[in-house]
Design a protein around this motif. Structure first.
Motif, PDB file in Angstrom:
ATOM      1  N   MET A  40      50.797  44.063  41.207  1.00  0.00           N
ATOM      2  CA  MET A  40      49.689  44.813  41.641  1.00  0.00           C
ATOM      3  C   MET A  40      50.085  45.776  42.941  1.00  0.00           C
ATOM      4  N   GLY A  41      51.129  45.340  43.446  1.00  0.00           N
ATOM      5  CA  GLY A  41      51.362  46.043  44.893  1.00  0.00           C
ATOM      6  C   GLY A  41      50.449  45.862  45.913  1.00  0.00           C
ATOM      7  N   THR A  42      49.888  44.814  45.971  1.00  0.00           N
ATOM      8  CA  THR A  42      48.917  44.499  46.983  1.00  0.00           C
ATOM      9  C   THR A  42      49.263  44.389  48.249  1.00  0.00           C
ATOM     10  N   ASP A  43      50.659  44.098  48.581  1.00  0.00           N
ATOM     11  CA  ASP A  43      51.158  44.194  50.162  1.00  0.00           C
ATOM     12  C   ASP A  43      51.059  45.751  50.461  1.00  0.00           C
ATOM     13  N   ASN A  44      51.031  46.423  49.526  1.00  0.00           N
ATOM     14  CA  ASN A  44      50.941  47.818  49.825  1.00  0.00           C
ATOM     15  C   ASN A  44      49.600  48.615  50.231  1.00  0.00           C
ATOM     16  N   VAL A  45      48.815  47.717  50.215  1.00  0.00           N
ATOM     17  CA  VAL A  45      47.337  48.226  50.162  1.00  0.00           C
ATOM     18  C   VAL A  45      46.646  47.457  51.326  1.00  0.00           C
ATOM     19  N   TRP A 233      28.066  36.955  38.437  1.00  0.00           N
ATOM     20  CA  TRP A 233      28.322  38.002  39.021  1.00  0.00           C
ATOM     21  C   TRP A 233      29.851  38.528  38.925  1.00  0.00           C
ATOM     22  N   GLN A 234      29.862  39.400  37.778  1.00  0.00           N
ATOM     23  CA  GLN A 234      31.411  39.558  37.391  1.00  0.00           C
ATOM     24  C   GLN A 234      31.688  41.201  37.408  1.00  0.00           C
ATOM     25  N   TRP A 235      33.116  41.330  37.587  1.00  0.00           N
ATOM     26  CA  TRP A 235      33.904  42.532  37.388  1.00  0.00           C
ATOM     27  C   TRP A 235      34.850  42.634  36.378  1.00  0.00           C
ATOM     28  N   ASP A 236      34.993  43.779  35.733  1.00  0.00           N
ATOM     29  CA  ASP A 236      36.141  44.019  34.608  1.00  0.00           C
ATOM     30  C   ASP A 236      36.683  45.189  35.146  1.00  0.00           C
ATOM     31  N   TYR A 237      37.991  45.137  35.082  1.00  0.00           N
ATOM     32  CA  TYR A 237      38.967  45.992  35.498  1.00  0.00           C
ATOM     33  C   TYR A 237      39.853  46.449  34.349  1.00  0.00           C
ATOM     34  N   THR A 238      39.770  47.706  33.933  1.00  0.00           N
ATOM     35  CA  THR A 238      40.565  48.267  32.680  1.00  0.00           C
ATOM     36  C   THR A 238      41.553  49.593  32.830  1.00  0.00           C
ATOM     37  N   GLY A 239      42.299  49.807  32.150  1.00  0.00           N
ATOM     38  CA  GLY A 239      43.030  51.248  32.205  1.00  0.00           C
ATOM     39  C   GLY A 239      43.884  51.293  33.729  1.00  0.00           C
ATOM     40  N   TYR A 240      44.719  50.306  34.037  1.00  0.00           N
ATOM     41  CA  TYR A 240      45.433  50.512  35.040  1.00  0.00           C
ATOM     42  C   TYR A 240      46.433  51.508  34.970  1.00  0.00           C
ATOM     43  N   GLU A 241      46.728  52.226  36.174  1.00  0.00           N
ATOM     44  CA  GLU A 241      47.571  53.124  36.228  1.00  0.00           C
ATOM     45  C   GLU A 241      48.469  52.945  37.676  1.00  0.00           C
ATOM     46  N   ASP A 242      49.775  53.307  37.626  1.00  0.00           N
ATOM     47  CA  ASP A 242      50.610  53.393  38.905  1.00  0.00           C
ATOM     48  C   ASP A 242      50.076  54.447  39.893  1.00  0.00           C
ATOM     49  N   ARG A 243      49.595  54.177  40.948  1.00  0.00           N
ATOM     50  CA  ARG A 243      48.960  54.946  41.929  1.00  0.00           C
ATOM     51  C   ARG A 243      50.046  55.273  42.945  1.00  0.00           C
ATOM     52  N   GLY A 244      51.136  55.126  42.826  1.00  0.00           N
ATOM     53  CA  GLY A 244      52.241  55.600  43.724  1.00  0.00           C
ATOM     54  C   GLY A 244      52.380  54.282  44.753  1.00  0.00           C
ATOM     55  N   GLY A 245      53.126  53.146  44.196  1.00  0.00           N
ATOM     56  CA  GLY A 245      53.229  52.104  44.935  1.00  0.00           C
ATOM     57  C   GLY A 245      52.082  50.876  44.916  1.00  0.00           C
ATOM     58  N   ALA A 276      45.225  54.992  48.835  1.00  0.00           N
ATOM     59  CA  ALA A 276      45.577  53.706  49.674  1.00  0.00           C
ATOM     60  C   ALA A 276      46.234  53.866  51.156  1.00  0.00           C
ATOM     61  N   ASN A 277      45.738  53.166  52.027  1.00  0.00           N
ATOM     62  CA  ASN A 277      46.335  53.069  53.416  1.00  0.00           C
ATOM     63  C   ASN A 277      45.979  54.639  54.010  1.00  0.00           C
TER      64      ASN A 277
END
Length: 522
Positions: A40-45, A233-245, A276-277
């Motif tokens: 996910m690149g979570t450390d970069n967010v 209480w639910q969220w769905d996430y689709t269509g992931y894209e690389d957003r630069g890191g 991000a950031n």
């Protein structure tokens, strides 16, 4: 020399490993989480700025046209959301949403004060402090703090950050045996693997599903709700894209409701851009928000006719109608706290008489969320025939309510199978409840876009009509605001041949029929 099979395969550059198990309860959860965070690149967010595309939508929660599970207009009403921006700072646990709601091209079926004009909303939270902004005015939201904090943990990267920090996190990988059409992904006996991750934040259980690419595809929790209990209480996430890191979905889709009735749609953000950031200007928690407390329930009773009590004091009212040995209550809005206060006030102004019936004008959450309190008092229920199953099989079914127990769930033996409440339903024919003292007529309405299960109450002796949401007499007298619902009410009064002198609103005050006719003349 004859090569052994393993040596032969190694010579060809192929290494045979044991197949990964279809189901695995992970002992080393941190390794699983690290793989997700890396993918996910979570450390970069640290911060995010999310902008929605003009074709995003938002729904009016709890305001569906009908309680039916299938058919048209069963979902919460759709509104256009042509502008949406959300900024998040995970270190500060800060979120601000700026959005525009309009009716757009959506047909106005259901509640939520449709058709709505263009509305601007600014929704802010920091940790568990919540407030809205109306221009420069701060409007504290003391009851929304937990939900808004938990929503940060339900964002894709917030979920991963929370899991990495949790002391009770668990994970299990499952091979899906069926298609999951809600996620548009394939399953089957040789289908994809999904890793489920769960941990707690205070009293809330956070769950998420991670796909076989280590991307967060769904997050979920349960919130306490007066009508539905432990509400999904639910969220769905689709269509992931690389957003630069870092990876981020192109669609953020929310559901809320009861899993037995099919959770209904909430907000849908089609992501136009995400950064991000970026620098996020943080609002300090205003003193008015830190000091805000939930306002106590206030009730004020007014006898609008002999033995007819309007129990007001808030945004929604109830009407108690006295009979010879008992009384009938009309409407149970908002919460158990309000219902208890209303019943206590009715017992004060109508002493030594018992509550026998509760009539609910329609199912919208703000008008029916206090009904369970009346059931444990033994009240028989008057509802539209369309909504009976919704109340009987969903709202009143004796499932545990773990997050916010109410009287009915706490004193469960009163809801044994042979103790389910008695229903009196209204269809094309009127239902009359009364005795030698007076009678109360309940009529269903036709041609109304607000709610399919709408009832009105009529007191023929007093010539009083009681309605919810259709016409609200103003406190100062004179004609009230008119809309399509008020005009429809007028048409139904004429169709039913009711001789009305005064209108008593579940909202608003008491007004004359002459003022109502003037308001709806055009």
């Amino acid at each position: 020399m004859k090569l052994k099979p393993l040596v032969f395969l190694m010579a060809l550059g192929v290494l045979v490993r044991p197949a990964a198990p279809q189901t695995m309860i992970h002992d080393d959860v941190q390794t699983v989480l690290r793989a997700v965070a890396d993918a996910m690149g979570t450390d970069n967010v640290e911060t995010l700025r999310i902008t929605g595309a003009p074709n995003s939508t938002i729904r009016a929660l709890g305001q569906s046209y009908t309680t039916r599970v299938e058919g048209p207009n069963v979902d919460f009403p759709t509104l256009a959301m042509p502008a949406y921006t959300r900024v998040i700072d995970y270190n500060a646990m800060y979120s601000r949403e700026d959005l525009t709601r309009t009716q757009g091209d959506n047909e106005p079926f259901g509640g939520g004060r449709q058709p709505i004009p263009e509305q601007q909303q600014v929704i802010v939270s920091r940790a568990n402090h919540a407030w809205n902004m109306q221009g420069d005015t701060v409007v504290a939201q003391p009851t929304a703090g937990d939900q808004r904090l938990i929503d940060l943990y339900l964002t894709p990267h917030g979920f991963v950050k929370g899991a990495l920090a949790a002391s009770d996190v668990t994970a299990a990988t499952i091979m899906m045996a069926i298609d999951d059409v809600t996620m548009q992904k394939s399953g089957g006996p040789a289908g994809r693997r999904v890793t489920y991750i769960a941990y707690s934040v205070g009293d809330y259980q956070i769950m998420g599903a991670v796909d076989d690419q280590n991307l967060v595809e769904r997050t979920q929790t349960w919130l306490p709700h007066a009508l539905l209990g432990d509400m999904t209480w639910q969220w769905d996430y689709t269509g992931y894209e690389d957003r630069g890191g870092f990876m981020f979905p192109s669609r953020l889709h929310h559901h809320a409701g009861d899993i037995r009735n099919g959770p209904h749609h909430g907000i849908n953000v089609n992501v136009a851009s995400v950064e991000a950031n970026v620098a996020i200007p943080l609002m300090a928690v205003p003193d008015a928000v830190r000091e805000a407390a939930t306002a106590p329930v206030r009730v004020e009773s007014e006898e609008v006719a002999d033995g007819v009590w309007r129990i007001a004091g808030g945004s929604h009212h109830s009407i108690a109608v006295e009979l010879e040995d008992s009384y009938v209550m009309i409407e149970a809005p908002l919460s158990e706290e309000r219902s208890i206060a209303v019943i206590q006030e009715a017992q004060r102004v109508i002493p030594d008489k018992r509550l026998t019936h509760l009539a609910i004008t329609h199912h919208h959450f703000d008008h029916s969320s206090g009904m369970r309190t009346y059931v444990i008092h033994g009240a028989e229920l008057v509802t539209h025939e369309v909504s009976r199953d919704f109340y009987h099989e969903l709202v009143l079914y004796p499932y545990p309510r773990l997050m916010q127990p109410d009287l009915l769930s706490t004193y469960y033996p009163r809801m044994a199978p042979d103790k389910l409440p008695v229903f009196h339903t209204v269809g094309s024919e009127a239902l009359v409840i009364g005795d030698d003292t007076r009678s109360v007529e309940f009529h269903s309405l036709e041609g109304l876009n607000h709610a399919e299960d709408m009832l009105i109450a009529y007191l023929p002796d007093e010539r009083i009509l009681i309605n919810a949401d259709l016409y609200s007499p103003p406190a100062g007298g004179g004609p009230g605001a008119s809309n399509a619902s008020a005009v429809s009410l007028r048409e139904n009064i004429e169709r039913l041949g009711l001789d009305v002198e005064r209108h008593v609103g579940i909202h608003g005050a008491v007004g004359s029929h002459e003022d109502f006719l003037e308001a709806t003349a055009n």
